[in-house]
Scaffold this motif. Structure first.
Motif, PDB file in Angstrom:
ATOM      1  N   LEU A  33       0.810  -1.211   0.000  1.00  0.00           N
ATOM      2  CA  LEU A  33       0.000   0.000   0.000  1.00  0.00           C
ATOM      3  C   LEU A  33       0.847   1.268   0.000  1.00  0.00           C
ATOM      4  O   LEU A  33       0.348   2.347  -0.316  1.00  0.00           O
ATOM      5  N   LEU A  34       2.107   1.158   0.364  1.00  0.00           N
ATOM      6  CA  LEU A  34       2.972   2.331   0.423  1.00  0.00           C
ATOM      7  C   LEU A  34       3.684   2.593  -0.898  1.00  0.00           C
ATOM      8  O   LEU A  34       4.308   3.632  -1.079  1.00  0.00           O
ATOM      9  N   ASN A  35       3.615   1.643  -1.800  1.00  0.00           N
ATOM     10  CA  ASN A  35       4.336   1.741  -3.066  1.00  0.00           C
ATOM     11  C   ASN A  35       3.322   1.812  -4.212  1.00  0.00           C
ATOM     12  O   ASN A  35       2.674   0.820  -4.537  1.00  0.00           O
ATOM     13  N   PRO A  36       3.149   2.990  -4.835  1.00  0.00           N
ATOM     14  CA  PRO A  36       2.141   3.118  -5.882  1.00  0.00           C
ATOM     15  C   PRO A  36       2.312   2.124  -7.019  1.00  0.00           C
ATOM     16  O   PRO A  36       1.329   1.606  -7.545  1.00  0.00           O
ATOM     17  N   VAL A  37       3.561   1.856  -7.414  1.00  0.00           N
ATOM     18  CA  VAL A  37       3.800   0.922  -8.511  1.00  0.00           C
ATOM     19  C   VAL A  37       3.376  -0.490  -8.106  1.00  0.00           C
ATOM     20  O   VAL A  37       2.704  -1.203  -8.863  1.00  0.00           O
ATOM     21  N   LYS A  38       3.769  -0.897  -6.895  1.00  0.00           N
ATOM     22  CA  LYS A  38       3.402  -2.231  -6.414  1.00  0.00           C
ATOM     23  C   LYS A  38       1.893  -2.343  -6.230  1.00  0.00           C
ATOM     24  O   LYS A  38       1.277  -3.355  -6.563  1.00  0.00           O
ATOM     25  N   PHE A  39       1.300  -1.274  -5.693  1.00  0.00           N
ATOM     26  CA  PHE A  39      -0.140  -1.275  -5.470  1.00  0.00           C
ATOM     27  C   PHE A  39      -0.881  -1.435  -6.794  1.00  0.00           C
ATOM     28  O   PHE A  39      -1.852  -2.181  -6.905  1.00  0.00           O
ATOM     29  N   LYS A  40      -0.405  -0.720  -7.828  1.00  0.00           N
ATOM     30  CA  LYS A  40      -1.056  -0.829  -9.130  1.00  0.00           C
ATOM     31  C   LYS A  40      -0.851  -2.217  -9.730  1.00  0.00           C
ATOM     32  O   LYS A  40      -1.763  -2.783 -10.341  1.00  0.00           O
ATOM     33  N   GLU A  41       0.347  -2.783  -9.532  1.00  0.00           N
ATOM     34  CA  GLU A  41       0.616  -4.122 -10.065  1.00  0.00           C
ATOM     35  C   GLU A  41      -0.313  -5.159  -9.446  1.00  0.00           C
ATOM     36  O   GLU A  41      -0.926  -5.968 -10.151  1.00  0.00           O
ATOM     37  N   VAL A  42      -0.436  -5.122  -8.109  1.00  0.00           N
ATOM     38  CA  VAL A  42      -1.297  -6.085  -7.428  1.00  0.00           C
ATOM     39  C   VAL A  42      -2.753  -5.839  -7.807  1.00  0.00           C
ATOM     40  O   VAL A  42      -3.509  -6.777  -8.090  1.00  0.00           O
ATOM     41  N   SER A  43      -3.151  -4.563  -7.822  1.00  0.00           N
ATOM     42  CA  SER A  43      -4.542  -4.238  -8.143  1.00  0.00           C
ATOM     43  C   SER A  43      -4.905  -4.662  -9.556  1.00  0.00           C
ATOM     44  O   SER A  43      -5.974  -5.223  -9.797  1.00  0.00           O
ATOM     45  N   SER A  44      -4.006  -4.369 -10.511  1.00  0.00           N
ATOM     46  CA  SER A  44      -4.311  -4.727 -11.896  1.00  0.00           C
ATOM     47  C   SER A  44      -4.350  -6.239 -12.076  1.00  0.00           C
ATOM     48  O   SER A  44      -5.159  -6.765 -12.853  1.00  0.00           O
ATOM     49  N   THR A  45      -3.491  -6.964 -11.349  1.00  0.00           N
ATOM     50  CA  THR A  45      -3.515  -8.429 -11.412  1.00  0.00           C
ATOM     51  C   THR A  45      -4.832  -8.961 -10.875  1.00  0.00           C
ATOM     52  O   THR A  45      -5.473  -9.832 -11.483  1.00  0.00           O
TER      53      THR A  45
END
Length: 454
Positions: A230-242
């Motif tokens: 949740l603190l990393n926008p790139v990681k958050f988007k990766e998990v969310s998009s997956t």
């Protein structure tokens, strides 16, 4: 989350994630629905769909069987109005249910009301009949519907970098291929699927599996809130998009809701989540033509769902301010609750008072000590020993877990009392907790009670 929560940037990060969602309309033409309460209610459904899984994964994780086109998992998830608490209620898939009148999705045949197991609602009428049936049974209005199949589950776990699970006992299931030794494990998507599907590791069958599923969800929340997702926008988007690219959801759930959920979860800790299963009156209620079903305890179930409608915590509040939660110390999971274990302590060193300190520390952690430590025959013990009768080996492992670095030593005929011989290496007793705790007998646990300690 500071970046995600800054408005325009957050929306920019989340833009376009809706496009991959497969949409369903589980609320179409629904009438006589329950009155809306406070907070948000999600119906999370796990199906046994395996169409998108590779042949290699099917072999490795034993997913080659024919799907039943039914729900493997049904969870009612309530997010409180203040966004400070998530309550997860597991509904047994074999619950006795009465379907309302509907048209069969497969055959097109019109059916009148009739009894089934809950997971058959999806097979006969898909998401809409599943929502109608759950709302009729719980009188809780569903705001959003999320459906995950085997493939989307595995992909999401892998996108998060795996999830940490701990177990105090060995878990073996020939049907799913699950094979975990006692300890802590980081499970990949395929391994996590084996873990949440396993129902032949003990005599608890589906009810035991629901506990493991709840433990997994708690670990998933811990991973998301504490692992930098949740603190990393790139990681958050990766998990969310997956996740969003491989689930089915209602038309009202998309990137805006994901962003709002991400913001709501930013201050979550494992203790912010709580887990319960519907109280069961009869775990083997026979129904002609259907077989054995799980019959709910109606009065207790009604109390549970009323708490959800009223946006009240399911777990008892801690002493002090209203609604506060007990702050649980980091504790290691064990198979046998320490309260059930009788322990006698010997001082195996020349350190005055060591036996008393060990006895007091073990008692403070919950063990039933004799409160009468003695001096051992040897005064030169370097490594603390846990001596036990092989018939009580599970109890001995619990004691050994509380004494890091101790040596387990089997002594035939010793009896049920576990003997601790304190050595010069003794430093402290670490807290332990039963792997499947309940809060005051209510059957409700908070996330910090079921995730790995530390």
């Amino acid at each position: 989350m500071a970046v995600l929560g800054s408005g325009a940037i957050g929306h920019a990060v989340m833009t376009g994630l809706d496009t991959g969602i497969e949409r369903v309309d589980p609320f179409k033409d629904m009438k006589n629905r329950p009155q809306a309460g406070h907070g948000l209610n999600f119906l999370l459904v796990g199906t046994d769909g395996r169409d998108k899984i590779t042949a290699q994964d099917k072999r490795e994780y034993r997913l080659g069987g024919a799907p039943c086109r039914c729900t493997d998992t049904v969870m009612l998830v309530h997010l409180s109005a203040d966004r400070e608490r998530a309550s997860v209620v597991s509904l047994p898939r074999d619950s006795y249910a009465e379907l309302p009148a509907h048209r069969d999705e497969s055959s097109g045949k019109q059916h009148g009301p009739h009894p089934v197991k809950l997971n058959a609602a999806y097979a006969e009428g898909g998401p809409q009949l599943t929502v109608r049936t759950v709302e009729n049974m719980t009188r809780v209005k569903i705001d959003h519907y999320l459906e995950v199949d085997f493939s989307s589950f595995m992909k999401t776990v892998d996108a998060m970098g795996g999830v940490e699970i701990c177990t105090a006992k060995a878990l073996h299931d020939q049907n799913t291929g699950l094979n975990l030794v006692p300890g802590t494990h980081r499970l990949s998507g395929g391994q996590a699927l084996q873990y949440v599907r396993a129902r032949h590791v003990d005599g608890a069958a589906d009810l035991g599996r629901m506990q493991r599923q709840q433990r997994f969800v708690a670990a998933l929340i811990k991973q998301a809130t504490g692992g930098g997702v949740l603190l990393n926008p790139v990681k958050f988007k990766e998990v969310s998009s997956t996740l969003l690219g491989s689930v089915r959801a209602d038309r009202g759930f998309g990137s805006e809701q994901m962003l709002a959920l991400g913001q709501a979860l930013r201050d979550f800790t494992p203790s912010s989540s709580e887990f319960a299963s519907v109280p069961v009156g009869n775990p083997s209620f026979p129904v002609k033509g259907i077989g054995s079903t799980v019959k709910w305890d109606k009065p207790k179930a009604a109390q549970l769902f009323d708490a959800l409608r009223q946006d009240r915590p399911l777990a008892p509040a801690a002493p002090g301010r209203p609604g506060s939660r007990p702050q649980q110390p980091a504790a290691l999971p064990v198979d046998v609750p320490p309260q059930r274990i009788r322990v006698r302590v010997e001082n195996g060193t020349r350190i005055d008072g060591l036996g008393g300190r060990v006895d007091t520390a073990l008692r403070a952690t919950g063990f039933d000590t004799t409160r009468a430590p003695t001096t051992g025959a040897s005064r030169d013990v370097k490594r603390t020993v846990v001596a036990y009768d092989p018939r009580w080996d599970r109890s001995a492992r619990t004691v050994s877990t509380a004494l890091p670095g101790s040596e387990l030593r089997a002594v035939a005929g010793q009896g049920r009392t576990v003997l601790v011989i304190a050595g010069t290496d003794y430093r402290k007793v670490v807290p332990v907790r039963p792997e499947d705790p309940s809060a005051g007998g209510s059957g409700v646990v908070t996330g910090d009670q079921v995730v790995c300690g530390g």
